[in-house]
Design a protein around this motif. Structure first.
Motif, PDB file in Angstrom:
ATOM      1  N   GLN A   1       1.567  -4.856  10.133  1.00  0.00           N
ATOM      2  CA  GLN A   1       1.519  -4.395   8.744  1.00  0.00           C
ATOM      3  C   GLN A   1       2.729  -3.526   8.394  1.00  0.00           C
ATOM      4  O   GLN A   1       3.205  -3.551   7.256  1.00  0.00           O
TER       5      GLN A   1
ATOM      6  N   ARG B   1      -8.720   6.009  -1.671  1.00  0.00           N
ATOM      7  CA  ARG B   1      -8.594   4.930  -0.695  1.00  0.00           C
ATOM      8  C   ARG B   1      -9.082   5.308   0.697  1.00  0.00           C
ATOM      9  O   ARG B   1      -8.863   4.575   1.654  1.00  0.00           O
TER      10      ARG B   1
ATOM     11  N   ARG C   1      -5.752  -0.771   5.884  1.00  0.00           N
ATOM     12  CA  ARG C   1      -4.381  -1.080   5.488  1.00  0.00           C
ATOM     13  C   ARG C   1      -3.448   0.076   5.825  1.00  0.00           C
ATOM     14  O   ARG C   1      -3.785   1.242   5.629  1.00  0.00           O
TER      15      ARG C   1
ATOM     16  N   GLY D   1      -0.433   2.272   4.865  1.00  0.00           N
ATOM     17  CA  GLY D   1       0.255   2.661   3.641  1.00  0.00           C
ATOM     18  C   GLY D   1       1.435   3.562   3.944  1.00  0.00           C
ATOM     19  O   GLY D   1       1.428   4.304   4.939  1.00  0.00           O
TER      20      GLY D   1
ATOM     21  N   GLU E   1       0.856  -1.179   0.000  1.00  0.00           N
ATOM     22  CA  GLU E   1       0.000   0.000   0.000  1.00  0.00           C
ATOM     23  C   GLU E   1       0.897   1.235   0.000  1.00  0.00           C
ATOM     24  O   GLU E   1       1.619   1.505   0.971  1.00  0.00           O
TER      25      GLU E   1
ATOM     26  N   ILE F   1      -3.621   5.262   6.868  1.00  0.00           N
ATOM     27  CA  ILE F   1      -4.490   4.103   7.044  1.00  0.00           C
ATOM     28  C   ILE F   1      -5.649   4.231   6.062  1.00  0.00           C
ATOM     29  O   ILE F   1      -6.334   5.250   6.041  1.00  0.00           O
ATOM     30  N   THR F   2      -5.857   3.223   5.239  1.00  0.00           N
ATOM     31  CA  THR F   2      -6.927   3.266   4.246  1.00  0.00           C
ATOM     32  C   THR F   2      -8.269   2.922   4.889  1.00  0.00           C
ATOM     33  O   THR F   2      -8.331   2.450   6.032  1.00  0.00           O
TER      34      THR F   2
ATOM     35  N   GLN G   1      -1.600  -3.289  13.285  1.00  0.00           N
ATOM     36  CA  GLN G   1      -1.037  -2.257  12.411  1.00  0.00           C
ATOM     37  C   GLN G   1       0.483  -2.286  12.440  1.00  0.00           C
ATOM     38  O   GLN G   1       1.143  -2.072  11.411  1.00  0.00           O
TER      39      GLN G   1
ATOM     40  N   GLU H   1       5.486  -5.916   7.719  1.00  0.00           N
ATOM     41  CA  GLU H   1       5.176  -6.618   6.476  1.00  0.00           C
ATOM     42  C   GLU H   1       5.499  -5.751   5.256  1.00  0.00           C
ATOM     43  O   GLU H   1       6.087  -6.224   4.277  1.00  0.00           O
ATOM     44  N   THR H   2       5.134  -4.470   5.337  1.00  0.00           N
ATOM     45  CA  THR H   2       5.429  -3.551   4.238  1.00  0.00           C
ATOM     46  C   THR H   2       6.926  -3.413   4.034  1.00  0.00           C
ATOM     47  O   THR H   2       7.429  -3.463   2.900  1.00  0.00           O
TER      48      THR H   2
ATOM     49  N   GLN I   1      -9.910   0.499   4.212  1.00  0.00           N
ATOM     50  CA  GLN I   1      -9.922  -0.957   4.386  1.00  0.00           C
ATOM     51  C   GLN I   1      -9.030  -1.401   5.554  1.00  0.00           C
ATOM     52  O   GLN I   1      -8.827  -2.598   5.770  1.00  0.00           O
TER      53      GLN I   1
END
Length: 271
Positions: A58, A40, A158, A160, A13, A153-154, A55, A61-62, A156
């Protein structure tokens, strides 16, 4: 060029650049970006925002996807045109950030652990020594400025990553240390950092196609802490060559978080 040439290779993202132009004579540039709040539903974080464990997962992960992708594609994708982490560090040194850092260590003394204050003269040499990790290990693409204020934060849910102005070639531990030491509340970092780094290692090994063990990551994480601090002390006391870039409260919070990590991890004992 990163956004046009390399961003499409990343399943993360992050913003997309619709058009970019540059005048080589004047150096002026124009970049047309998508409106993330419209496309988004993005809500941009503040440096003082709080993120939960999912979060934080994430975030790593990113980063693992970014770093692992270009470690894996190093022989297939040309990114040698990107500047190195050392280029940025030496440019900052020429701009007098060491003097700004020294002043900030005095001004922010109340939020800095006493053990770090007592060894403040070792911070700059430790950051310089940390450059060896970038020079001696395979390079990947690193974002370089992954504090929470550059995440969104989107709608959804996510996480970013935006503001790729300092993207460069370097060692992945630089982003990992900077992200966890600035984006997490001190209590949360203490509770989560080992498991987050374990998660990062597993994901990076998968994305890069090569094993990265926890001990290696933990050592690199600790060794890049001083470089993370030097992103923020000069924002509290900018040298004459640099503008005031951050609110004082933000700079103080980041200095407090990073120096707490340096104290917890006994960073300044490293040789």
């Amino acid at each position: 060029r990163f956004l046009i040439d390399l961003r499409p290779l990343l399943p993360i993202e992050a913003p997309r650049c619709l058009c970019t132009m540059r005048d080589s004579r004047t150096g002026r540039s124009f970049h047309l970006m998508e409106d993330l709040t419209t496309t988004r539903g993005a809500v941009f974080c503040l440096a003082s925002s709080t993120i939960d464990r999912s979060q934080a997962d994430q975030v790593v992960e990113t980063l693992a996807t970014l770093h692992g992708t270009f470690l894996n594609l190093a022989n297939q994708v040309e990114f040698g045109w990107l500047r190195t982490h050392e280029d940025f560090f030496h440019a900052a040194a020429r701009n007098g950030v060491e003097a700004g850092h020294d002043r900030a260590m005095v001004r922010a003394a109340d939020v800095i652990p006493s053990a770090v204050r007592a060894q403040k003269g070792r911070i700059w040499p430790a950051a310089v020594a940390g450059l060896a990790l970038h020079e001696g290990q395979p390079r990947t693409v690193i974002h370089s400025d992954v504090h929470l204020g550059n995440w969104y934060i989107t709608d959804q849910g996510r996480m970013g990553l935006s503001d790729w102005a300092r993207v460069c070639r370097g060692h992945w531990a630089r982003d990992l240390a900077y992200a966890l030491m600035t984006a997490l509340d001190v209590t949360d970092r203490r509770a989560w950092e080992r498991s987050l780094i374990e998660r990062y290692c597993a994901l990076l090994s998968e994305r890069a196609g090569q094993t990265v063990d926890f001990t290696t990551a933990w050592d690199g994480y600790r060794r890049q802490a001083c470089a993370a601090l030097l992103m923020w002390t000069p924002t509290l006391c900018p040298p004459p060559t640099l503008p005031a870039m951050q609110p004082e409260a933000t700079s103080m919070l980041m200095i407090e978080r990073i120096t707490a990590a340096m104290d917890d991890l006994d960073v300044l004992s490293l040789t």
